[in-house]
Design a protein around this motif. Structure first.
Motif, PDB file in Angstrom:
ATOM      1  N   THR A 130       0.804  -1.217   0.000  1.00 16.97           N
ATOM      2  CA  THR A 130       0.000   0.000   0.000  1.00 16.97           C
ATOM      3  C   THR A 130       0.841   1.273   0.000  1.00 16.97           C
ATOM      4  O   THR A 130       0.296   2.366  -0.041  1.00 16.97           O
ATOM      5  N   THR A 131       2.159   1.141   0.070  1.00 12.85           N
ATOM      6  CA  THR A 131       3.029   2.312   0.155  1.00 12.85           C
ATOM      7  C   THR A 131       3.000   3.104  -1.147  1.00 12.85           C
ATOM      8  O   THR A 131       3.046   2.542  -2.235  1.00 12.85           O
ATOM      9  N   THR A 132       2.926   4.433  -1.013  1.00 14.35           N
ATOM     10  CA  THR A 132       2.932   5.310  -2.182  1.00 14.35           C
ATOM     11  C   THR A 132       4.224   6.105  -2.309  1.00 14.35           C
ATOM     12  O   THR A 132       4.578   6.525  -3.407  1.00 14.35           O
ATOM     13  N   THR A 133       4.937   6.328  -1.205  1.00 12.69           N
ATOM     14  CA  THR A 133       6.189   7.088  -1.228  1.00 12.69           C
ATOM     15  C   THR A 133       7.255   6.314  -0.484  1.00 12.69           C
ATOM     16  O   THR A 133       7.032   5.892   0.656  1.00 12.69           O
ATOM     17  N   LEU A 134       8.409   6.132  -1.107  1.00 12.24           N
ATOM     18  CA  LEU A 134       9.488   5.357  -0.503  1.00 12.24           C
ATOM     19  C   LEU A 134      10.814   6.101  -0.682  1.00 12.24           C
ATOM     20  O   LEU A 134      11.221   6.391  -1.801  1.00 12.24           O
ATOM     21  N   HIS A 135      11.468   6.425   0.431  1.00 15.43           N
ATOM     22  CA  HIS A 135      12.759   7.104   0.434  1.00 15.43           C
ATOM     23  C   HIS A 135      13.844   6.121   0.873  1.00 15.43           C
ATOM     24  O   HIS A 135      13.795   5.598   1.990  1.00 15.43           O
ATOM     25  N   LEU A 136      14.817   5.901   0.005  1.00 19.70           N
ATOM     26  CA  LEU A 136      15.932   4.999   0.315  1.00 19.70           C
ATOM     27  C   LEU A 136      17.265   5.691   0.055  1.00 19.70           C
ATOM     28  O   LEU A 136      18.265   5.038  -0.253  1.00 19.70           O
ATOM     29  N   CYS A 137      17.288   7.002   0.185  1.00 16.99           N
ATOM     30  CA  CYS A 137      18.488   7.768  -0.140  1.00 16.99           C
ATOM     31  C   CYS A 137      19.602   7.539   0.877  1.00 16.99           C
ATOM     32  O   CYS A 137      19.352   7.223   2.040  1.00 16.99           O
ATOM     33  N   CYS A 138      20.835   7.711   0.400  1.00 13.16           N
ATOM     34  CA  CYS A 138      22.016   7.787   1.273  1.00 13.16           C
ATOM     35  C   CYS A 138      22.202   6.551   2.139  1.00 13.16           C
ATOM     36  O   CYS A 138      22.405   6.648   3.351  1.00 13.16           O
ATOM     37  N   LEU A 140       4.255  -1.981   9.500  1.00 10.18           N
ATOM     38  CA  LEU A 140       4.625  -1.040   8.451  1.00 10.18           C
ATOM     39  C   LEU A 140       3.844  -1.250   7.166  1.00 10.18           C
ATOM     40  O   LEU A 140       3.837  -0.381   6.304  1.00 10.18           O
ATOM     41  N   ARG A 141       3.202  -2.357   7.046  1.00  9.04           N
ATOM     42  CA  ARG A 141       2.602  -2.710   5.763  1.00  9.04           C
ATOM     43  C   ARG A 141       1.463  -1.779   5.371  1.00  9.04           C
ATOM     44  O   ARG A 141       1.128  -1.661   4.203  1.00  9.04           O
ATOM     45  N   SER A 142       0.839  -1.113   6.335  1.00  9.05           N
ATOM     46  CA  SER A 142      -0.251  -0.195   6.024  1.00  9.05           C
ATOM     47  C   SER A 142       0.224   1.241   5.866  1.00  9.05           C
ATOM     48  O   SER A 142      -0.570   2.141   5.647  1.00  9.05           O
ATOM     49  N   SER A 143       1.543   1.477   5.991  1.00  9.90           N
ATOM     50  CA  SER A 143       2.071   2.837   5.893  1.00  9.90           C
ATOM     51  C   SER A 143       2.042   3.302   4.440  1.00  9.90           C
ATOM     52  O   SER A 143       2.293   2.537   3.521  1.00  9.90           O
ATOM     53  N   ARG A 144       1.740   4.599   4.275  1.00  9.35           N
ATOM     54  CA  ARG A 144       1.700   5.189   2.946  1.00  9.35           C
ATOM     55  C   ARG A 144       3.041   5.772   2.537  1.00  9.35           C
ATOM     56  O   ARG A 144       3.390   5.785   1.372  1.00  9.35           O
ATOM     57  N   SER A 145       3.783   6.295   3.498  1.00 11.54           N
ATOM     58  CA  SER A 145       5.066   6.917   3.196  1.00 11.54           C
ATOM     59  C   SER A 145       6.113   6.376   4.154  1.00 11.54           C
ATOM     60  O   SER A 145       5.921   6.387   5.367  1.00 11.54           O
ATOM     61  N   LEU A 146       7.221   5.886   3.581  1.00  4.33           N
ATOM     62  CA  LEU A 146       8.285   5.312   4.391  1.00  4.33           C
ATOM     63  C   LEU A 146       9.623   5.907   3.979  1.00  4.33           C
ATOM     64  O   LEU A 146       9.874   6.145   2.799  1.00  4.33           O
ATOM     65  N   SER A 147      10.478   6.161   4.981  1.00  4.16           N
ATOM     66  CA  SER A 147      11.818   6.686   4.728  1.00  4.16           C
ATOM     67  C   SER A 147      12.833   5.845   5.460  1.00  4.16           C
ATOM     68  O   SER A 147      12.726   5.648   6.672  1.00  4.16           O
ATOM     69  N   PHE A 148      13.810   5.319   4.709  1.00  2.00           N
ATOM     70  CA  PHE A 148      14.932   4.587   5.274  1.00  2.00           C
ATOM     71  C   PHE A 148      16.196   5.330   4.862  1.00  2.00           C
ATOM     72  O   PHE A 148      16.892   4.942   3.929  1.00  2.00           O
ATOM     73  N   ILE A 149      16.464   6.435   5.527  1.00  2.00           N
ATOM     74  CA  ILE A 149      17.565   7.316   5.158  1.00  2.00           C
ATOM     75  C   ILE A 149      18.607   7.270   6.253  1.00  2.00           C
ATOM     76  O   ILE A 149      18.296   7.455   7.434  1.00  2.00           O
ATOM     77  N   SER A 150      19.866   7.006   5.885  1.00  2.00           N
ATOM     78  CA  SER A 150      20.913   6.952   6.881  1.00  2.00           C
ATOM     79  C   SER A 150      21.190   8.343   7.425  1.00  2.00           C
ATOM     80  O   SER A 150      21.079   9.349   6.732  1.00  2.00           O
ATOM     81  N   LEU A 151      21.534   8.395   8.719  1.00  2.00           N
ATOM     82  CA  LEU A 151      21.815   9.664   9.392  1.00  2.00           C
ATOM     83  C   LEU A 151      23.303   9.816   9.596  1.00  2.00           C
ATOM     84  O   LEU A 151      24.038   8.826   9.675  1.00  2.00           O
ATOM     85  N   PRO A 152      23.781  11.048   9.687  1.00  2.00           N
ATOM     86  CA  PRO A 152      25.210  11.256   9.932  1.00  2.00           C
ATOM     87  C   PRO A 152      25.651  10.620  11.246  1.00  2.00           C
ATOM     88  O   PRO A 152      24.859  10.434  12.165  1.00  2.00           O
ATOM     89  N   ALA A 153      26.927  10.298  11.331  1.00  2.00           N
ATOM     90  CA  ALA A 153      27.465   9.681  12.547  1.00  2.00           C
ATOM     91  C   ALA A 153      27.263  10.599  13.755  1.00  2.00           C
ATOM     92  O   ALA A 153      27.422  11.819  13.683  1.00  2.00           O
ATOM     93  N   GLY A 154      26.929   9.992  14.873  1.00  2.00           N
ATOM     94  CA  GLY A 154      26.727  10.763  16.095  1.00  2.00           C
ATOM     95  C   GLY A 154      25.299  11.130  16.385  1.00  2.00           C
ATOM     96  O   GLY A 154      24.970  11.594  17.468  1.00  2.00           O
ATOM     97  N   ARG A 155      24.421  10.871  15.378  1.00  2.00           N
ATOM     98  CA  ARG A 155      23.008  11.156  15.592  1.00  2.00           C
ATOM     99  C   ARG A 155      22.246   9.853  15.741  1.00  2.00           C
ATOM    100  O   ARG A 155      22.577   8.847  15.144  1.00  2.00           O
ATOM    101  N   SER A 156      21.231   9.883  16.555  1.00  2.00           N
ATOM    102  CA  SER A 156      20.415   8.690  16.788  1.00  2.00           C
ATOM    103  C   SER A 156      19.033   8.919  16.199  1.00  2.00           C
ATOM    104  O   SER A 156      18.579  10.041  16.064  1.00  2.00           O
ATOM    105  N   GLN A 157      18.382   7.829  15.864  1.00  7.44           N
ATOM    106  CA  GLN A 157      17.060   7.933  15.277  1.00  7.44           C
ATOM    107  C   GLN A 157      16.004   8.145  16.369  1.00  7.44           C
ATOM    108  O   GLN A 157      16.127   7.633  17.448  1.00  7.44           O
TER     109      GLN A 157
END
Length: 334
Positions: free
Chosen positions: A10-18, A317-334
């Motif tokens: 069902t996802t419409t937007t997917l971010h897999l950058c970086c 997650l399967r019902s989510s419309r927008s998902l982002s899996f973007i790596s963060l700079p070192a030293g930052r936590s999600q």
């Protein structure tokens, strides 16, 4: 990247950058509702053939990768309006780019591209082409055949007739001949089929004060100059063009009962029916991307992203419309 990404139906937007991804799993073809896909700033060298199943895709951002070629299945993305391929290693675009009827923006800056396929001129809504820092070959002499093909072989001449008229083939046809027929390409001018023998012509056009070198791949000498090219646009289709399907007249008055013409048609249809079990339609040779089977719902799947896999399995997650899996700079936590 886990193949379980295919469960996000069902996802419409997917971010897999970086993320330093080196490949996108074939299972992404299951995301039939996807409209926006961002895969920039990775280490991708190719895009999966199953990308053609994302027929609702509107924007595809794949800049800053190592992509060298585009799959021919990209022709299925009829709703695509934005295609961003900046800073890759693409040296040539497929002729199937002419099928992206809704394309508005095409970004190709910083790619080793010399020529663009002439099919790109068919894109009526195309408003922007980014070609900065591309080694475009603008030293093209118009009215000149840059490369002349060798005459077609007997095999190619026969194959052209079969593909042009969409004739059925025998089931016992050798596999290498089936693969050969399936490899037919379309002439830029008449859309007729060709294989090894082709004539390449080049010309330079100007769009919005930008010079663009175009490459035409022809099945025969349709024209010798730019004037002849324009004149050919207003002429009847040549004999090399695909033959339109013909159908028998449906009117009961087209042939009187018992007429020789009707009798010949009846015998012809009987013969065709007797051979139908031993022949194959040419359309059955078309190569379509194969989607791998998704894992069963209840099975335990080991993957690099174990937490993501478990969440996918449980439906979080399967019902989510927008998902982002973007790596963060070192030293930052999600």
């Amino acid at each position: 990247m886990s193949p379980n990404i295919g469960l996000l139906a069902t996802t419409t937007t997917l971010h897999l950058c970086c993320n330093s991804l080196t490949e996108i799993p074939l299972e992404i073809g299951y995301l039939r509702n996807l409209t926006h896909l961002h895969i920039s700033n990775n280490k991708l060298t190719t895009l999966p053939d199953t990308l053609g199943y994302l027929t609702k895709l509107v924007e595809l951002h794949a800049s800053d990768n190592r992509i060298t070629t585009l799959p021919s299945s990209i022709a299925s993305l009829k709703k695509l309006t934005v295609l961003d391929l900046k800073r890759n290693e693409i040296s040539a675009l497929p002729s199937e780019m002419g099928e992206l009827k809704s394309l508005v923006t095409l970004e190709l800056a910083d790619n080793p591209i010399n020529q663009l396929p002439a099919e790109i001129t068919r894109l009526k809504f195309l408003r922007k082409i980014g070609l900065d820092n591309c080694p475009l070959d603008l030293d093209v002499l118009e009215d000149h055949a840059d490369e002349l093909a060798t005459p077609p072989t007997l095999r190619e001449l026969a194959a052209r007739v079969i593909v042009r008229q969409q004739l059925p083939i025998l089931e016992i046809t050798h596999d290498h001949l089936k693969h050969y027929l399936a490899s037919a390409q379309s002439c830029t001018s008449c859309a007729g089929p060709y294989f090894e023998s082709t004539i390449i012509r080049r010309r330079v056009v100007t769009r919005n004060e930008v010079q663009i070198p175009l490459e035409y791949k022809l099945c025969t000498r349709h024209w010798e100059s730019d004037h002849g090219r324009v004149a050919a646009m207003f002429c009847p289709p040549p004999e090399t063009a695909p033959t339109p399907p013909t159908s028998l007249p449906s009117s009961p008055f087209s042939s009187p009962p018992g007429s020789p013409l009707l009798e010949r048609r009846r015998k012809s249809s009987m013969r065709a029916g007797s051979l139908s079990s031993s022949t194959l339609p040419l359309s059955s040779l078309a190569k379509t991307p194969i989607l791998p089977s998704l894992p069963p719902e209840a099975s335990a799947v080991e993957a690099r992203g174990l937490k993501t896999t478990l969440l996918l399995k449980r439906g979080a997650l399967r019902s989510s419309r927008s998902l982002s899996f973007i790596s963060l700079p070192a030293g930052r936590s999600q």
